[in-house]
Design a protein around this motif. Structure first.
Motif, PDB file in Angstrom:
ATOM      1  N   GLN A   1     -23.370 -29.124   5.866  1.00 26.77           N
ATOM      2  CA  GLN A   1     -23.355 -30.094   6.960  1.00 26.77           C
ATOM      3  C   GLN A   1     -24.289 -29.667   8.090  1.00 26.77           C
ATOM      4  O   GLN A   1     -24.934 -30.507   8.715  1.00 26.77           O
ATOM      5  CB  GLN A   1     -21.933 -30.271   7.495  1.00 26.77           C
ATOM      6  CG  GLN A   1     -21.028 -30.996   6.523  1.00 26.77           C
ATOM      7  CD  GLN A   1     -19.616 -31.077   7.041  1.00 26.77           C
ATOM      8  OE1 GLN A   1     -19.293 -31.989   7.809  1.00 26.77           O
ATOM      9  NE2 GLN A   1     -18.780 -30.131   6.655  1.00 26.77           N
ATOM     10  N   ALA A   2     -24.372 -28.355   8.329  1.00 27.13           N
ATOM     11  CA  ALA A   2     -25.249 -27.845   9.386  1.00 27.13           C
ATOM     12  C   ALA A   2     -26.711 -27.906   8.984  1.00 27.13           C
ATOM     13  O   ALA A   2     -27.582 -28.151   9.817  1.00 27.13           O
ATOM     14  CB  ALA A   2     -24.869 -26.401   9.737  1.00 27.13           C
ATOM     15  N   GLN A   3     -26.992 -27.684   7.703  1.00 24.75           N
ATOM     16  CA  GLN A   3     -28.368 -27.729   7.191  1.00 24.75           C
ATOM     17  C   GLN A   3     -28.336 -28.360   5.797  1.00 24.75           C
ATOM     18  O   GLN A   3     -28.122 -27.667   4.804  1.00 24.75           O
ATOM     19  CB  GLN A   3     -28.969 -26.323   7.138  1.00 24.75           C
ATOM     20  CG  GLN A   3     -30.427 -26.355   6.783  1.00 24.75           C
ATOM     21  CD  GLN A   3     -31.088 -25.001   7.023  1.00 24.75           C
ATOM     22  OE1 GLN A   3     -30.667 -24.205   7.837  1.00 24.75           O
ATOM     23  NE2 GLN A   3     -32.141 -24.756   6.281  1.00 24.75           N
TER      24      GLN A   3
ATOM     25  N   LEU B   1     -19.407 -26.497   5.050  1.00 26.95           N
ATOM     26  CA  LEU B   1     -19.741 -26.365   6.469  1.00 26.95           C
ATOM     27  C   LEU B   1     -21.223 -26.015   6.632  1.00 26.95           C
ATOM     28  O   LEU B   1     -21.905 -26.559   7.502  1.00 26.95           O
ATOM     29  CB  LEU B   1     -18.857 -25.306   7.126  1.00 26.95           C
ATOM     30  CG  LEU B   1     -17.351 -25.611   7.110  1.00 26.95           C
ATOM     31  CD1 LEU B   1     -16.577 -24.413   7.626  1.00 26.95           C
ATOM     32  CD2 LEU B   1     -17.025 -26.875   7.873  1.00 26.95           C
ATOM     33  N   ASN B   2     -21.725 -25.117   5.781  1.00 25.71           N
ATOM     34  CA  ASN B   2     -23.150 -24.757   5.816  1.00 25.71           C
ATOM     35  C   ASN B   2     -24.030 -25.963   5.494  1.00 25.71           C
ATOM     36  O   ASN B   2     -25.045 -26.198   6.152  1.00 25.71           O
ATOM     37  CB  ASN B   2     -23.451 -23.625   4.836  1.00 25.71           C
ATOM     38  CG  ASN B   2     -22.832 -22.315   5.233  1.00 25.71           C
ATOM     39  OD1 ASN B   2     -22.463 -22.108   6.387  1.00 25.71           O
ATOM     40  ND2 ASN B   2     -22.702 -21.417   4.273  1.00 25.71           N
TER      41      ASN B   2
ATOM     42  N   GLY C   1     -27.801 -17.393   8.865  1.00 30.67           N
ATOM     43  CA  GLY C   1     -29.149 -17.768   8.456  1.00 30.67           C
ATOM     44  C   GLY C   1     -29.525 -17.227   7.087  1.00 30.67           C
ATOM     45  O   GLY C   1     -30.640 -17.418   6.626  1.00 30.67           O
TER      46      GLY C   1
ATOM     47  N   GLY D   1     -26.513 -19.992   5.471  1.00 33.70           N
ATOM     48  CA  GLY D   1     -25.356 -19.750   6.329  1.00 33.70           C
ATOM     49  C   GLY D   1     -25.585 -20.270   7.735  1.00 33.70           C
ATOM     50  O   GLY D   1     -26.611 -19.974   8.344  1.00 33.70           O
ATOM     51  N   ARG D   2     -24.658 -21.035   8.231  1.00 28.16           N
ATOM     52  CA  ARG D   2     -24.816 -21.662   9.547  1.00 28.16           C
ATOM     53  C   ARG D   2     -24.792 -20.649  10.681  1.00 28.16           C
ATOM     54  O   ARG D   2     -25.326 -20.906  11.743  1.00 28.16           O
ATOM     55  CB  ARG D   2     -23.753 -22.751   9.749  1.00 28.16           C
ATOM     56  CG  ARG D   2     -22.348 -22.236   9.803  1.00 28.16           C
ATOM     57  CD  ARG D   2     -21.311 -23.344   9.587  1.00 28.16           C
ATOM     58  NE  ARG D   2     -19.973 -22.797   9.571  1.00 28.16           N
ATOM     59  CZ  ARG D   2     -19.430 -22.121   8.567  1.00 28.16           C
ATOM     60  NH1 ARG D   2     -20.131 -21.911   7.465  1.00 28.16           N
ATOM     61  NH2 ARG D   2     -18.202 -21.661   8.637  1.00 28.16           N
ATOM     62  N   ARG D   3     -24.174 -19.492  10.479  1.00 26.81           N
ATOM     63  CA  ARG D   3     -24.146 -18.457  11.518  1.00 26.81           C
ATOM     64  C   ARG D   3     -25.105 -17.314  11.219  1.00 26.81           C
ATOM     65  O   ARG D   3     -25.686 -16.756  12.139  1.00 26.81           O
ATOM     66  CB  ARG D   3     -22.726 -17.915  11.666  1.00 26.81           C
ATOM     67  CG  ARG D   3     -21.769 -18.958  12.230  1.00 26.81           C
ATOM     68  CD  ARG D   3     -20.403 -18.379  12.469  1.00 26.81           C
ATOM     69  NE  ARG D   3     -19.807 -17.934  11.216  1.00 26.81           N
ATOM     70  CZ  ARG D   3     -18.553 -18.145  10.866  1.00 26.81           C
ATOM     71  NH1 ARG D   3     -17.751 -18.777  11.676  1.00 26.81           N
ATOM     72  NH2 ARG D   3     -18.086 -17.720   9.722  1.00 26.81           N
TER      73      ARG D   3
ATOM     74  N   THR E   1     -26.979 -22.618  -0.167  1.00 19.30           N
ATOM     75  CA  THR E   1     -27.080 -23.137   1.196  1.00 19.30           C
ATOM     76  C   THR E   1     -27.609 -22.015   2.095  1.00 19.30           C
ATOM     77  O   THR E   1     -27.785 -20.884   1.651  1.00 19.30           O
ATOM     78  CB  THR E   1     -25.701 -23.580   1.730  1.00 19.30           C
ATOM     79  OG1 THR E   1     -24.829 -22.443   1.776  1.00 19.30           O
ATOM     80  CG2 THR E   1     -25.087 -24.669   0.869  1.00 19.30           C
TER      81      THR E   1
END
Length: 150
Positions: free
Chosen positions: A91-93, A88-89, A55, A51-53, A49
């Protein structure tokens, strides 16, 4: 009510995760991935994935089974509380990649809902007869994650 099966201490689960990823890395991917042997077993895949924070790319080893062209896994966090970071990652991307034994796939991840979730949960229950007991350890519902080819 389902009994709550034994889960090793958290330190042991985390050590197993690091060991599995380490074996995969050290062997260049020759060890660590596996296809389901039959309908009563799950395989192992490597999900990457973003990382949502941060990148940055993040990889995790997960159990899965095949449902037609889709791969199905559980966002269980080692049956501990909270959602796993990879979920969580995703879901964000939701556009991610998976590595299976001998191949890679670009996939789109999403949570199964409604009748599809029930059907896929029942399928996991066929593979792991303690599934409901493990899930009862968590205060929130465990997401059934579908990875569809893109």
């Amino acid at each position: 009510m389902s009994r709550k099966p034994y889960v090793p201490p958290r330190w042991f689960i985390v050590l197993a995760w690091y060991t599995h990823r380490g074996l995969y890395r050290v062997t260049g991917g020759r060890v660590g991935l596996g296809h389901p042997k039959d309908r009563n077993h799950w395989g192992t895949m490597r999900l990457t994935t973003v990382g949502r924070r941060t990148g940055q790319q993040r990889s995790v080893m997960l159990g899965y089974f095949e449902d037609g062209p889709n791969l199905v896994t559980l966002a269980m966090n080692g049956w501990g509380e909270g959602e796993p970071a990879w979920w969580l990652n995703l879901q964000a991307q939701p556009e991610v990649t998976v590595r299976l034994k001998g191949s890679s796939r670009a996939v789109h991840g999403r949570a199964a809902v409604g009748e599809e979730r029930v059907r896929l949960w029942d399928r996991w229950r066929e593979i792991d007869t303690d599934l409901d007991g493990f899930a009862a350890r968590r205060s929130s519902e465990t997401a059934v994650v579908v990875l569809e080819p893109r």
